[in-house]
Design a protein around this motif. Structure first.
Motif, PDB file in Angstrom:
ATOM      1  N   THR A  32       1.877  20.246 -16.457  1.00  0.00           N
ATOM      2  CA  THR A  32       1.185  20.967 -15.373  1.00  0.00           C
ATOM      3  C   THR A  32       1.377  22.473 -15.515  1.00  0.00           C
ATOM      4  O   THR A  32       0.453  23.242 -15.269  1.00  0.00           O
ATOM      5  CB  THR A  32       1.653  20.477 -13.987  1.00  0.00           C
ATOM      6  N   ARG A  37      -1.062  27.663 -16.634  1.00  0.00           N
ATOM      7  CA  ARG A  37      -1.067  28.915 -17.419  1.00  0.00           C
ATOM      8  C   ARG A  37      -2.388  29.078 -18.187  1.00  0.00           C
ATOM      9  O   ARG A  37      -2.912  30.189 -18.308  1.00  0.00           O
ATOM     10  CB  ARG A  37       0.133  28.975 -18.379  1.00  0.00           C
ATOM     11  N   ASP A  58       7.495  29.797  -6.812  1.00  0.00           N
ATOM     12  CA  ASP A  58       7.250  28.737  -5.826  1.00  0.00           C
ATOM     13  C   ASP A  58       6.413  27.635  -6.473  1.00  0.00           C
ATOM     14  O   ASP A  58       5.686  27.886  -7.446  1.00  0.00           O
ATOM     15  CB  ASP A  58       6.437  29.277  -4.635  1.00  0.00           C
ATOM     16  N   VAL A  60       3.197  25.225  -6.679  1.00  0.00           N
ATOM     17  CA  VAL A  60       1.791  25.272  -6.287  1.00  0.00           C
ATOM     18  C   VAL A  60       1.598  24.117  -5.278  1.00  0.00           C
ATOM     19  O   VAL A  60       2.228  23.064  -5.432  1.00  0.00           O
ATOM     20  CB  VAL A  60       0.892  25.095  -7.536  1.00  0.00           C
ATOM     21  N   GLY A  86       6.577  18.066 -16.013  1.00  0.00           N
ATOM     22  CA  GLY A  86       6.418  18.997 -14.887  1.00  0.00           C
ATOM     23  C   GLY A  86       5.656  18.373 -13.732  1.00  0.00           C
ATOM     24  O   GLY A  86       5.313  19.055 -12.773  1.00  0.00           O
ATOM     25  N   ARG A  89       6.624  16.714  -9.118  1.00  0.00           N
ATOM     26  CA  ARG A  89       7.734  17.596  -8.735  1.00  0.00           C
ATOM     27  C   ARG A  89       8.074  17.471  -7.262  1.00  0.00           C
ATOM     28  O   ARG A  89       8.996  18.139  -6.810  1.00  0.00           O
ATOM     29  CB  ARG A  89       7.323  19.043  -9.009  1.00  0.00           C
ATOM     30  N   GLN A  93       3.772  14.081  -4.615  1.00  0.00           N
ATOM     31  CA  GLN A  93       3.137  13.966  -5.940  1.00  0.00           C
ATOM     32  C   GLN A  93       3.481  12.621  -6.587  1.00  0.00           C
ATOM     33  O   GLN A  93       2.631  11.989  -7.213  1.00  0.00           O
ATOM     34  CB  GLN A  93       3.580  15.118  -6.852  1.00  0.00           C
TER      35      GLN A  93
END
Ligand code: ADP
Length: 190
Positions: A32, A37, A58, A60, A86, A89, A93
């Motif tokens: 993720t 990015r 932080d 998202v 990732g 988290r 999720q």
């Protein structure tokens, strides 16, 4: 089909190890952080939104991240399995991922956490920040904020997967090859 979640605090080496594991086990690697990015680099709407959170260290928001992840999975219908890096988290999720996979007749096979001491990891990230160009790697305060996010929101997920008998821990300290070997031993047991 095997679906693996790779856990680990920022700097634990998830990305490095995922590069090797995805080839060895023929998995689609979904990071993720990398996807965000990529969107920032291409100045997409998603990238602009994610950037405001990522730059501060932080997370998202869940709705955004879950939707993005699901669309990435759907882009790879022929995949023999996924290596989630990732994600998830947060508990929301993880629950969304379970529901999403279940609707496809699939599930999470196992989760593997790369464990390492915070102080070693902060030093690694500051070192990476010198060359990565990532704003969230260049400032110790932002790095510490990412650890706080991890401890508050991500660490509880270990109990979620432990309760399902799907949690494995691997020592993330050592050379890249040593850690790869430990991970391979665990993956070979799935
Ligand atoms: N699953 C996620 N939920 C929310 N935010 C995320 C998620 N994955 C990545 N991000 C955002 O991207 C940033 C970088 O993620 P990543 O590249 O995985 O780095 P690291 O694990 O080194 O912090 C996170 O600090 C967060 O802002």
């Amino acid at each position: 089909m095997i679906n693996i979640v790779l856990f680990g605090k920022p700097g634990a080496g998830k990305g490095t190890q995922a590069e090797f594991l995805k080839d060895k086990y023929n998995l689609t690697h979904l990071s993720t952080g990398d996807i965000f990015r990529y969107n920032i680099k291409n100045d997409t709407e998603l990238g602009q939104l994610a950037k405001t959170y990522m730059d501060k260290g932080d997370l998202v928001p869940d709705e955004v991240t879950i939707q993005m992840l699901q669309s990435e999975v759907d882009k790879n219908p022929q995949s023999a399995g996924f290596l989630f890096d990732g994600f998830p988290r947060t508990l929301a999720q993880a629950e969304a991922l379970d529901r999403f996979l279940e609707a496809k007749g699939q599930n999470i096979t196992a989760t593997v956490a790369l464990e390492a001491d915070d102080n070693i990891l902060v030093a690694r990230l500051l070192e990476r920040g010198k060359t990565s160009g990532r704003p969230d790697d260049q400032d110790e305060e932002k790095i510490r904020n990412r650890y706080q996010e991890y401890n508050e929101k991500t660490a509880p997920l270990m109990d979620y997967y432990k309760a399902q008998g799907k949690f494995h821990a691997v020592n993330g300290i050592g050379t890249i090859e040593e850690v790869t070997e430990r991970l391979t031993n665990v993956f070979d047991s799935f």
